[in-house]
Write a protein that holds these residues in place. Structure first.
Motif, PDB file in Angstrom:
ATOM      1  N   ALA A   1       0.693  -1.334   0.083  1.00 22.16           N
ATOM      2  CA  ALA A   1       0.017   0.030  -0.049  1.00 22.16           C
ATOM      3  C   ALA A   1       1.051   1.259  -0.033  1.00 22.16           C
ATOM      4  CB  ALA A   1      -0.826  -0.053   1.095  1.00 22.16           C
TER       5      ALA A   1
ATOM      6  N   ARG B   1       1.264   4.059   1.596  1.00 25.35           N
ATOM      7  CA  ARG B   1       1.740   4.466   2.847  1.00 25.35           C
ATOM      8  C   ARG B   1       2.774   3.433   3.460  1.00 25.35           C
ATOM      9  NH1 ARG B   1      -1.863   6.288   5.928  1.00 25.35           N
ATOM     10  NH2 ARG B   1      -1.120   6.281   8.012  1.00 25.35           N
TER      11      ARG B   1
ATOM     12  N   GLU C   1      -3.256   9.097   0.998  1.00 20.70           N
ATOM     13  CA  GLU C   1      -3.098   8.449   2.266  1.00 20.70           C
ATOM     14  C   GLU C   1      -1.406   7.890   1.878  1.00 20.70           C
ATOM     15  OE1 GLU C   1      -5.816   5.138   2.593  1.00 20.70           O
ATOM     16  OE2 GLU C   1      -7.368   6.480   3.372  1.00 20.70           O
TER      17      GLU C   1
ATOM     18  N   ARG D   1      -3.704  -5.706   3.112  1.00 24.03           N
ATOM     19  CA  ARG D   1      -3.668  -4.206   3.403  1.00 24.03           C
ATOM     20  C   ARG D   1      -3.504  -3.396   1.960  1.00 24.03           C
ATOM     21  NH1 ARG D   1       0.003  -6.103   7.071  1.00 24.03           N
ATOM     22  NH2 ARG D   1       1.830  -5.224   6.281  1.00 24.03           N
TER      23      ARG D   1
ATOM     24  N   ALA E   1      -6.050  -0.640   0.346  1.00 18.13           N
ATOM     25  CA  ALA E   1      -5.556   0.485  -0.148  1.00 18.13           C
ATOM     26  C   ALA E   1      -5.614   0.956  -1.757  1.00 18.13           C
ATOM     27  CB  ALA E   1      -4.048   0.759   0.294  1.00 18.13           C
TER      28      ALA E   1
END
Length: 449
Positions: free
Chosen positions: A138, A140, A256, A332, A336
């Protein structure tokens, strides 16, 4: 000097596969052992899963250069490049003296993510094998895009350990030069830089040409990229992305991720190069022949297909969401990226409505739209399959998970067939990709800016 660089480029040996984490670390340790008079390995940090992060230092001068690979773990060419660079510099004191830098070479800054991609590192390299064994964190959780950010209401300080390791190194060294090694999937070679000169632009274009590779001259990776010279663009930042979304009326407040390494080193006046080399090439990727369809129509078709992919993948994930038990990095990543499909669709639709989009599209723009779609399907479809594989592997074969796995297996196979049929491309010899990045690093350091 440039003629010497081309000779060094020609000396890059044949390479039959991408190297995994253990082989890369063994490689830099071997360099340090063989050339202990000028080379040493030190630990610079720890990965999220507890693996040490290692950097090889090759002494060569007062100026400091940092080169790092696997910033995106599905991009392994840079590991090979960094290892070849280390071997060459350590074995050639005259070259080190002429370049005048001490080198800090990190062959794998994200070992956790790289290990999840090693299933496709052995040949043959096909989009089907790539997608089925693919992992990309993802946003981030990506090393390249998790530097601190505070801009226009977007705030990010959840800096991951691997990025902290790089920040500490940058803060310690205040490097004169930084190189982040990346790969694209299709197309030609291109670069991001803080600046260029006519001499450097000629060199960066001549290296891939010498190896028979095209420069990327088709549709840009991002619509807000600023061209400095053919195939060379100003380095990317989150701020540029946010400004662009704002300019086309797309909400940016859900951004994000963080900022880039390029943005971070600006505070030190660091010169930088980011090299992007593709796994596959196609004549269509650089073909500017006009088509009998408008660019707006190409964008709207992309928007429609992206939304359809979103409906399939989001629907399958929703059907098993309550049954998933594993704390999986794939899960995850999907949480995202999947919402981003609808956003990409909106961006393409908005771009289709901008002034000038009703002009004729060119072949490279149609090719780019097709490869974006196929890449999204292979990447996200593959990661969802890996999520379901993991649940089945631990015995969590609920009816919903088994049904979704069976359905997605069929969908993925159809998408893989389409990817190979609709985006015909040829895998580039790994040696040429490594040689391009290696030559570009030397040219960037050797050419005054």
């Amino acid at each position: 000097m440039f003629e010497r660089i081309l000779r060094l480029v020609d000396e890059v040996p044949e390479i039959d596969r991408f190297l995994g984490v253990d082989d890369l670390l063994s490689g830099i340790n071997a360099v340090a052992e063989r050339h202990s008079d000028c080379a040493s390995v030190r630990r610079i940090g720890t990965s999220r899963l507890g693996e040490p992060l290692w950097s090889l230092t090759v002494e060569g001068g007062r100026k400091q250069a940092v080169v790092f690979a696997a910033v995106h773990p599905n991009e392994p060419v840079g590991g090979q490049t960094s290892l070849h660079l280390a071997r060459t510099l350590a074995a050639d004191p005259a070259l080190r003296a002429e370049l005048g830098h001490t080198w800090h070479i990190i062959p794998c800054i994200d070992p956790d993510g790289t290990r999840l991609n090693e299933g496709w590192f052995e040949p043959p390299l096909t989009m089907r094998r790539y997608g089925r064994n693919f992992y990309r964190p993802a946003g981030r959780e990506q090393v390249e895009w998790s530097f601190p950010l505070a801009y226009k209401g977007v705030f990010f300080d959840a800096v991951i350990p691997e990025t902290v390791a790089l920040m500490r190194l940058f803060d310690e060294l205040k490097p004169d030069f930084m190189c982040s090694l990346h790969n694209a999937e299709y197309g030609g070679v291109y670069y991001y830089a803080d600046s260029t000169t006519p001499e450097l632009s000629r060199a960066l274009a001549a290296i891939p040409a010498h190896l028979g590779l095209p420069l990327q001259t088709g549709e840009n990776e991002e619509p807000y990229m600023r061209e400095l010279a053919p195939g060379i663009y100003l380095g990317l930042s989150a701020r540029q992305n946010i400004d662009y979304l704002e300019s086309i009326g797309v909400d940016h407040t859900d951004y994000e991720a963080g900022d880039s390494s390029m943005s971070y080193v600006e505070r030190y006046g660091t010169r930088y190069l980011v090299s992007e080399v593709p796994y596959w090439t196609s004549e269509d990727s650089c073909d500017t022949t006009p088509l009998d369809v408008s660019y707006a129509a190409v964008l709207r078709e992309r928007a429609k297909e992206l939304m359809e992919a979103d409906l399939v993948l989001s629907g399958l994930l929703a059907s098993v969401q309550n049954d998933l038990t594993a704390r999986s990095p794939y899960r995850r990543a999907l949480n995202a990226f999947l919402p981003g499909l609808a956003k990409q669709s909106r961006i393409a639709s908005a771009a289709a409505d901008t002034p000038g989009a009703d002009r004729a599209a060119v072949v490279s723009e149609r090719f780019h739209s097709a490869e974006v779609l196929q890449s999204v399907r292979m990447r996200l479809g593959g990661m969802l399959l890996s999520t379901l594989d993991g649940e089945l592997a631990v015995g969590n074969g609920t009816p919903a998970i088994r049904a979704a796995h069976a359905e997605l297996t069929g969908v993925f196979d159809r998408w893989a067939d389409l990817a190979e049929a609709e985006v015909p491309a040829t895998a580039i010899p790994i040696r040429k990709l490594v040689a391009t990045q290696f030559g570009a690093i030397l040219a960037s350091v050797a050419t005054p800016r």
